[in-house]
Design a protein around this motif. Sequence first.
Motif: not given
Length: 933
Positions: A243-248
Amino acid sequence: MLNFDLANSKPKLQNNSAITLGYKQHLLTFFTLLLLGLCTSVKAQEVPKKDTPTIPAEINQEENIDGETIVVPVPSIIEEVDERAQDTTKTDTIKPPNQEVLKDIVEYYGEDYVYIDKKTNKVYMYNKAYVIYEDVRIDAGLIILDYNKNEIYAKGIDSAGNYSQRPVFTQGANKVEPDSIKYNYDSEKALVYNSRGEESGFRYIAETTKKVNDSVIFLRNVKFTTSKNIEDPEYYFYTRRAKFVPKKKIVTGLTNMYIADVPTPIGLPFAYFPLTEDRTSGFIIPTIGENNNRGFFFQNGGYYLALSEYFDLTLQGDYYTNGSYALRAQSAYALKYKFTGGVNIRYENLINSERGFPDFSQSTLYNIQWNHSQDQKSSPLSRFSASVNFGSSEYFQQSINQINNGSALVNTLQSSVSYSKTFEGDPQVNTTVSLNLNQNTQTQEINLTLPNITANVGRIFPFAPKTGTKKGIIDNINLQYDVTAQNRIRTTDSLFGTSSMFDDALIGVQHRIPISTNFKVLEYLSATASTTYTETWSLTTFNQRYDIDANEGSGGVVRDTISGFDSYRTYNFNTSLGTTIYGTFNISETGKIQKIRHVMRPSISYNINPGFEQYYDQYEIPPLTADPDVNAEIVQYSRFENTIYGAPGRTYSSNIGMSLSNNFEAKVRSKDSTATEPKKVVLLNNLTFSSGYNLSGDSLKWNPVSVRGAVPIIPKLDINFSATLDPYALDNNNQRIDTYNTENGGSLFRLTQGNVSLNYSFSSEDFKVKKDDEDKRLDDATFRNGGRQDDLFGQGNDNFDGSLYEDDDDEETVTNKDWFKYTIPWDLRLAYTITYNNIARQDEISSQSLMFSSNLELSPRWKVGVSSGYDFKNKGVTTTQFRFQRDLESWKMSFNWTPIGAVNTSWYFYVGIKSSVLSDIKYDKRREPDQRL
């Protein structure tokens, strides 16, 4: 949950800015690229104008995207069609709701065709197609806009089993290369299949990527690696779900490391990786192992601090289960067009054996290194520089975390910190304030000068004409002024840093005014004359006396320290006369050697040094017997003895010096038949004879004759030689006497000392045509530690200096062509020296040794090397090191073995990923030297 914030252990600096690179070692940073490529939503598609020719569908072909068969019309004839004739339905009287207006112009293109199907409400772009909207660009073999489903399809072209023109999604500087894309610009959800890309040194491929919204992206079956071959990498990390949360952040499921598609136990059940576009601080993973003397250990673990864009800090340490530990702090800093530098502080607390055992010992070691260089353009009139290498004398011999033969053989550590300032004008004034430190690691003696102040005034010609050239004695008279002030401290390693080291500090100042001139004599002789006035100040002098009650009544000389200002003044006179004589000998116009040229530079000098007896005193040593015929011994001394600049000369001297320098060259017929001029070859270079005669001496007036020169053999190989010839004989006690050796039945001169040395280095590159032959300075850890610049004593393995980790992108790719047409690169360095000593009839070879080092690249991925030598005097092999290195494409394996060493014997094995972002994924093993030996 595991929380990892990985950082590289080697700070780097950018070239075009003064920003130190952070340790961007997050293993999944590359997902940022994927997100940026999917964050753009397409709200509408511009419909071509009515006058744009449309294309009827005559031949249909089927394309499959995500299991859905899509019929793609492929026209055979391009013709203009009336849009009204195609639409047979009546006009809808109900106005559709207002749709969102596009923010920018949409550009689209297809090389074969752009087809608008009004019936199915789709737009087809085929062959080298692209769509551009704002900063987003999609290139693909086929692009379909479906207005019914509000979706965009993009994929490549499958022709005869060859899948080409894969989609390329570009947004700004980021790029994603999947097999196909399916995007709904209404819900802003997307599916990306087999996306490929590169970010921060990582290459990756994700089987399926699902974009839920602008802030969440799910990925499935992701491979990431530093290998250049993303389709068939020799290793990769495989993540099932992420799971990828951009810039976080990135949250992953089970992650395994695969080598040659074989899973390994290396992995994590789940992990959390925080993300940031800026440099970040993070942990440095330690190396775990076992040492026979100190138990289990954790080495090179620590933390990296991204303190500023101009500097950083790396904190590392080692810990052994027997209580030994080591701490290191390293920082690199830079400011563009201003300065660059770095600081490295190392401290070790070593425990040998166990407490209570007879061989138990404990010691502390430290080493401080600091280098600072200033850009000359930043301040042309002032400069600050530093080169510091100081610490415990035994550090490089006993350190537990480095194996470096060259550093271990260093006998002298030198440090200097200086600031210089130039004051422009006529005359120009130059000033320098510096700290100088010289440390002998064998005797543990330290000489520290703090501060050392020097200033000099530029040369002044008081009688020179204001215009025109200077001619004659008077016009060329010039003078200068120099002043040097020092505070010199002499101490030992154990007393350094304590207050007692300042007890014997010496302070002195010396002023010098040299006056000189030069002129011609008989047009061919160059003459110079000079005199120097020197005034020396000292704040400490030493008075000497004989005390009969000293040394427990046995008597002795007592030296009293007198604090206070004192000074003395000296002067001298020098003159010299010299010329250059050219001689040419014609040998043959048709032979190989056509001419020989002889260049002689004779010179004679005369100098006078007056005696300054006014600065000398004397004391008497009474006779040890009561015999009245035995007189007391008179000893003369100067109170300025043992001061910084020493005492002035007491004896008047008048000397004549003579020297003759010779160069022999030959003009040889060139082998090239097209050459118009013969080739110049040096036969003998700088053959110099020098001696002197003491006019004021009462005996042994002639000085020994010194001979030195060099004989060129082949390019880059000169045999250097030197010798000392004494005209006087020896007595039975091997002492020089005032009798010529010829009068004693010997030859004209006695050979008392001699030396022959040669250094030669060549390689396979010497037999190639070179476009650039610049001398590249070797700048490695051994040189910074004070060792040699070559590898005659072996190469170093300092783990924490980052030299083991080489970026895979910096190396050339080996192709199949390279394997079959391959030349074996090699290099060889030789150093030979022999010294002869016969000062007192020893007639012996005092030293003789041959050292060599060689490196050989057996194949494009195999390198071997050896450094060794032989001591003919002691009949033994010198320090020997064998090196083996294997290039495993994205990995590197090396093995260094020192079976014979003057200081230590050891071995070191390393295998790990070359890319610096994954430098913690490695295995290294060593055998440290036994310090008890």
